[in-house]
Design a protein around this motif. Structure first.
Motif, PDB file in Angstrom:
ATOM      1  N   LEU A 237      10.750   0.664 -11.275  1.00  0.00           N
ATOM      2  CA  LEU A 237      11.816   1.172 -10.417  1.00  0.00           C
ATOM      3  C   LEU A 237      11.261   2.125  -9.367  1.00  0.00           C
ATOM      4  CD1 LEU A 237      14.781   1.247  -9.714  1.00  0.00           C
ATOM      5  CD2 LEU A 237      15.111   3.042 -11.437  1.00  0.00           C
ATOM      6  N   VAL A 238      10.249   2.904  -9.730  1.00  0.00           N
ATOM      7  CA  VAL A 238       9.618   3.815  -8.767  1.00  0.00           C
ATOM      8  C   VAL A 238       9.069   3.018  -7.590  1.00  0.00           C
ATOM      9  CG1 VAL A 238       7.759   5.482  -8.406  1.00  0.00           C
ATOM     10  CG2 VAL A 238       9.067   5.502 -10.543  1.00  0.00           C
ATOM     11  N   TYR A 239       8.376   1.936  -7.911  1.00  0.00           N
ATOM     12  CA  TYR A 239       7.800   1.082  -6.870  1.00  0.00           C
ATOM     13  C   TYR A 239       8.896   0.533  -5.959  1.00  0.00           C
ATOM     14  CZ  TYR A 239       5.369  -2.915  -4.780  1.00  0.00           C
ATOM     15  OH  TYR A 239       4.851  -3.825  -3.895  1.00  0.00           O
ATOM     16  N   LEU A 240       9.986   0.055  -6.550  1.00  0.00           N
ATOM     17  CA  LEU A 240      11.074  -0.524  -5.760  1.00  0.00           C
ATOM     18  C   LEU A 240      11.762   0.524  -4.890  1.00  0.00           C
ATOM     19  CD1 LEU A 240      12.663  -2.959  -8.382  1.00  0.00           C
ATOM     20  CD2 LEU A 240      11.069  -3.497  -6.526  1.00  0.00           C
ATOM     21  N   VAL A 241      11.885   1.749  -5.395  1.00  0.00           N
ATOM     22  CA  VAL A 241      12.471   2.823  -4.597  1.00  0.00           C
ATOM     23  C   VAL A 241      11.640   3.069  -3.345  1.00  0.00           C
ATOM     24  CG1 VAL A 241      12.905   5.318  -4.515  1.00  0.00           C
ATOM     25  CG2 VAL A 241      13.678   3.976  -6.487  1.00  0.00           C
ATOM     26  N   TYR A 242      10.315   3.103  -3.521  1.00  0.00           N
ATOM     27  CA  TYR A 242       9.469   3.353  -2.357  1.00  0.00           C
ATOM     28  C   TYR A 242       9.419   2.163  -1.408  1.00  0.00           C
ATOM     29  CZ  TYR A 242       7.927   7.893  -4.003  1.00  0.00           C
ATOM     30  OH  TYR A 242       7.906   9.212  -4.377  1.00  0.00           O
TER      31      TYR A 242
ATOM     32  N   ILE B 264       0.836  -1.204   0.000  1.00  0.00           N
ATOM     33  CA  ILE B 264       0.000   0.000   0.000  1.00  0.00           C
ATOM     34  C   ILE B 264       0.872   1.256   0.000  1.00  0.00           C
ATOM     35  CG2 ILE B 264      -1.524   1.385   1.460  1.00  0.00           C
ATOM     36  CD1 ILE B 264      -2.910  -1.220   2.244  1.00  0.00           C
ATOM     37  N   PHE B 265       1.890   1.258   0.840  1.00  0.00           N
ATOM     38  CA  PHE B 265       2.775   2.429   0.921  1.00  0.00           C
ATOM     39  C   PHE B 265       3.436   2.700  -0.426  1.00  0.00           C
ATOM     40  CE2 PHE B 265       6.919   4.359   1.455  1.00  0.00           C
ATOM     41  CZ  PHE B 265       6.672   5.412   2.318  1.00  0.00           C
ATOM     42  N   ALA B 266       4.040   1.668  -1.024  1.00  0.00           N
ATOM     43  CA  ALA B 266       4.789   1.866  -2.268  1.00  0.00           C
ATOM     44  C   ALA B 266       3.873   2.252  -3.427  1.00  0.00           C
ATOM     45  CB  ALA B 266       5.573   0.601  -2.605  1.00  0.00           C
ATOM     46  N   VAL B 267       2.700   1.625  -3.497  1.00  0.00           N
ATOM     47  CA  VAL B 267       1.753   1.942  -4.568  1.00  0.00           C
ATOM     48  C   VAL B 267       1.233   3.368  -4.401  1.00  0.00           C
ATOM     49  CG1 VAL B 267      -0.512   1.405  -5.533  1.00  0.00           C
ATOM     50  CG2 VAL B 267       1.087  -0.443  -5.014  1.00  0.00           C
ATOM     51  N   ALA B 268       0.872   3.732  -3.167  1.00  0.00           N
ATOM     52  CA  ALA B 268       0.308   5.061  -2.917  1.00  0.00           C
ATOM     53  C   ALA B 268       1.324   6.157  -3.190  1.00  0.00           C
ATOM     54  CB  ALA B 268      -0.183   5.147  -1.469  1.00  0.00           C
ATOM     55  N   LEU B 269       2.543   5.996  -2.686  1.00  0.00           N
ATOM     56  CA  LEU B 269       3.563   7.020  -2.908  1.00  0.00           C
ATOM     57  C   LEU B 269       3.977   7.078  -4.371  1.00  0.00           C
ATOM     58  CD1 LEU B 269       4.922   8.871  -0.710  1.00  0.00           C
ATOM     59  CD2 LEU B 269       3.554   6.987   0.174  1.00  0.00           C
ATOM     60  N   GLY B 270       4.012   5.932  -5.060  1.00  0.00           N
ATOM     61  CA  GLY B 270       4.342   5.920  -6.476  1.00  0.00           C
ATOM     62  C   GLY B 270       3.309   6.648  -7.305  1.00  0.00           C
ATOM     63  N   ALA B 271       2.039   6.521  -6.906  1.00  0.00           N
ATOM     64  CA  ALA B 271       0.973   7.217  -7.635  1.00  0.00           C
ATOM     65  C   ALA B 271       1.015   8.719  -7.391  1.00  0.00           C
ATOM     66  CB  ALA B 271      -0.386   6.650  -7.219  1.00  0.00           C
ATOM     67  N   ALA B 272       1.364   9.128  -6.156  1.00  0.00           N
ATOM     68  CA  ALA B 272       1.364  10.550  -5.823  1.00  0.00           C
ATOM     69  C   ALA B 272       2.632  11.260  -6.285  1.00  0.00           C
ATOM     70  CB  ALA B 272       1.191  10.722  -4.311  1.00  0.00           C
ATOM     71  N   PHE B 273       3.763  10.576  -6.141  1.00  0.00           N
ATOM     72  CA  PHE B 273       5.056  11.161  -6.495  1.00  0.00           C
ATOM     73  C   PHE B 273       5.830  10.161  -7.351  1.00  0.00           C
ATOM     74  CE2 PHE B 273       3.886  12.713  -2.230  1.00  0.00           C
ATOM     75  CZ  PHE B 273       3.695  14.059  -2.531  1.00  0.00           C
ATOM     76  N   PRO B 274       5.630  10.166  -8.660  1.00  0.00           N
ATOM     77  CA  PRO B 274       6.166   9.107  -9.519  1.00  0.00           C
ATOM     78  C   PRO B 274       7.665   9.138  -9.789  1.00  0.00           C
ATOM     79  CG  PRO B 274       4.921  10.708 -10.808  1.00  0.00           C
ATOM     80  CD  PRO B 274       4.712  11.063  -9.376  1.00  0.00           C
ATOM     81  N   LEU B 275       8.407  10.079  -9.259  1.00  0.00           N
ATOM     82  CA  LEU B 275       9.873  10.095  -9.376  1.00  0.00           C
ATOM     83  C   LEU B 275      10.316   9.982 -10.839  1.00  0.00           C
ATOM     84  CD1 LEU B 275      10.836   7.725  -6.396  1.00  0.00           C
ATOM     85  CD2 LEU B 275      10.642  10.215  -6.390  1.00  0.00           C
TER      86      LEU B 275
END
Length: 520
Positions: free
Chosen positions: A209-214, A172-183
């Motif tokens: 990679l965005v998902y893995l970063v988060y 949930i954290f990685a998906v949510a942050l990736g959607a809000a701040f896609p880097l």
């Protein structure tokens, strides 16, 4: 503090149950409405609610009968708080109690917290009275009626179920942050313009990679916190609880209002004129989604393993059936309202975690125009809150599970309290709990997939085991002249309801196994 019992009334009990139950399942349920159809999803939640109430009452009566059996000596639970506290002529634990030796130093003065479920006893002086009649946890009742091997199996199942929750929090954290701040730096240059990241798109997407970063960011925060003993966080928890209800309210109100005001964000193929109901929303029963609906519905209501601890401080025992019914009904209504509102508006575009739908929500503004500030704030709250909330929840669950595992293991493995061996064992158990869910989320990030597997354990914990311990308790009570009493003995607690719960649970487990075989 003093010697007063920290009891509470029905409203507090209801609030505790609601706060305890509302979790990651809430975010996955709208997707279930999309897959199974509104009608089937509603039926699944209602069935889940009925069985949850029945099994919660079965656990409550099993605990009452078991405590009375321990008090009259017809049952013995060696090494537990009840063998020395409830069954002894002394009202307090002595320093020679096995459970006390496992949790405190030999000369422990003042307040002693006994880690056997949610038991809390004050022994500042030799004659101190217990603050509360301590709960007899489900794991102890399993031991009483089915022996240590089944107890170990139950502990493993409960632990795995909780790990599934930690896994879901990570995703949930990685998906949510990736959607809000896609880097944008993490994706190919040609795809950076107007980038929106959907980690559910798969491992080959630009946002992998965005998902893995988060995931790495989340791990860097929660894993160290899982090694630090939790301090008092009442203010943080109050703020997060209020924010949770605000977020849920927004996720229910926004799609309902959008049905009549927003054609831009509506599902593809929705009517241009209001109401903008998603195509296929009238397909109420999609039978291929039956398994997912039942599993998620049951998972999203599980709290039976915590019933003794929650009800122990409840002041008016006669109101227990009503409080349980109101708690489960309010949660079910909340689930149904959110599911229907999301399914009617988002339709086939409903994401496995509903908060992701709001990462690009425009409130009726066409592409190229600015979303109003209030809309951006609403989107950020909805998208980010589940992820941020995961940071506070993950370490608490990890610590609880690790500490429970530490107390369950024999002293030959963990060492005596205060010893270097115990310190090492503490670190190992916390690492064993905190790290695997993060690693798992690297490979499986779909919330519905995670919860569907965790739901299997939820069935065993929520349907099969409560019926089993109730049947054992009633059989023992009948053999030793222990009467069943109100409010526990009711229409919800009978051989019919216990047998039905047991049969339904076994049938669900069998159906899931058959489904796995068919998929393979």
């Amino acid at each position: 503090m003093g010697g007063e019992s920290r009891s509470y009334g029905g409203l507090v009990t209801l609030s505790i149950i609601v706060n305890y139950v509302l979790g990651v399942g809430l975010l996955a349920l709208p997707y279930v409405f999309r897959v199974a159809g509104i009608g089937l999803a509603v039926v699944a939640i209602v069935i889940g609610g009925i069985f949850t109430h029945i099994t919660a009452m079965l656990v409550a009566e099993a605990e009452d009968l078991s405590k009375r059996a321990l008090r009259n000596g017809s049952l013995v639970l060696p090494g537990s708080v009840f063998s020395s506290h409830v069954c002894s002529s002394s009202p307090v634990l002595t320093e020679t109690s096995p459970m006390l030796r496992r949790t405190t130093a030999a000369s422990a003065p003042s307040a002693i917290a006994v880690n056997s479920g949610d038991v809390e006893v004050l022994s500042a002086t030799a004659g101190a009275a217990p603050r509360l009649d301590p709960p007899l946890e489900v794991v102890d009742m399993v031991h009483l009626y089915y022996g240590p091997r089944v107890r170990v199996a139950y502990i493993i199942g409960l632990g795995t179920y909780l790990v599934g929750g930690l896994w879901a929090y990570t995703a949930i954290f990685a998906v949510a942050l990736g959607a809000a701040f896609p880097l944008k730096f993490a994706v190919a240059p040609e795809h950076r313009a107007g980038l929106t990241c959907d980690a559910h798109a798969g491992f080959e997407s630009d946002c992998e990679l965005v998902y893995l970063v988060y995931i790495a960011v989340f791990a860097a925060i929660v894993i160290p916190l899982s090694f630090v003993d939790a301090a008092s966080q009442w203010l943080v928890q109050i703020v997060l609880t209020v924010a949770r209800y605000v977020t849920i309210a927004m996720m229910m109100i926004i799609p309902v209002a959008a049905l009549y005001t927003d054609s831009v964000d509506a599902a593809p193929g929705a009517p241009a004129h209001p109401p903008h109901i998603a195509p296929g929303a009238d397909d109420l029963f999609r039978w291929t989604g039956t398994g997912l609906a039942l599993l998620t519905g049951l998972y999203s209501l599980v709290f039976q393993h915590s019933v003794p601890g929650i009800l122990a401080p409840h002041r008016n025992k006669a109101s227990i059936p009503l409080v349980l019914a109101l708690s489960i009904a309010s949660i079910s209504i909340l689930y149904i309202g959110l599911g229907i509102a999301s399914a009617l508006y988002f339709g086939e575009s409903t994401q496995p975690s509903i908060n992701v739908n709001y990462s690009t929500f425009r409130y009726g503004r066409a592409d190229g125009t600015n979303v109003p500030l209030w809309g951006k704030i609403c989107n950020d709250i909805i998208v980010l809150f589940p992820g941020i909330s995961s940071i506070s929840t993950y370490p608490l669950i990890a610590l609880t599970l690790a500490n429970s595992a530490l107390v369950t293991l024999p002293l030959s493995i963990t060492g005596a309290p205060g010893s270097a061996k115990r310190a090492r064992a503490t670190w190992v158990t916390r690492a064993a709990v905190a790290i695997p869910p993060v690693v798992g989320a690297v490979f499986v990030r779909n919330l519905t997939t995670i919860l569907s597997y965790a739901a299997i354990l939820a069935i065993a914990i929520g349907l099969v085991m409560p019926a089993g311990i109730w049947l054992g308790a009633v059989r023992h009570a009948a053999a030793h002249g222990i009467d069943r009493v109100a409010p526990y003995a009711s229409v919800f607690t009978s051989r019919i309801t216990a047998g039905t719960s047991l049969a339904f649970g076994v049938a669900c487990l069998a159906a899931f196994v058959v489904g796995l075989v068919a998929k393979s």
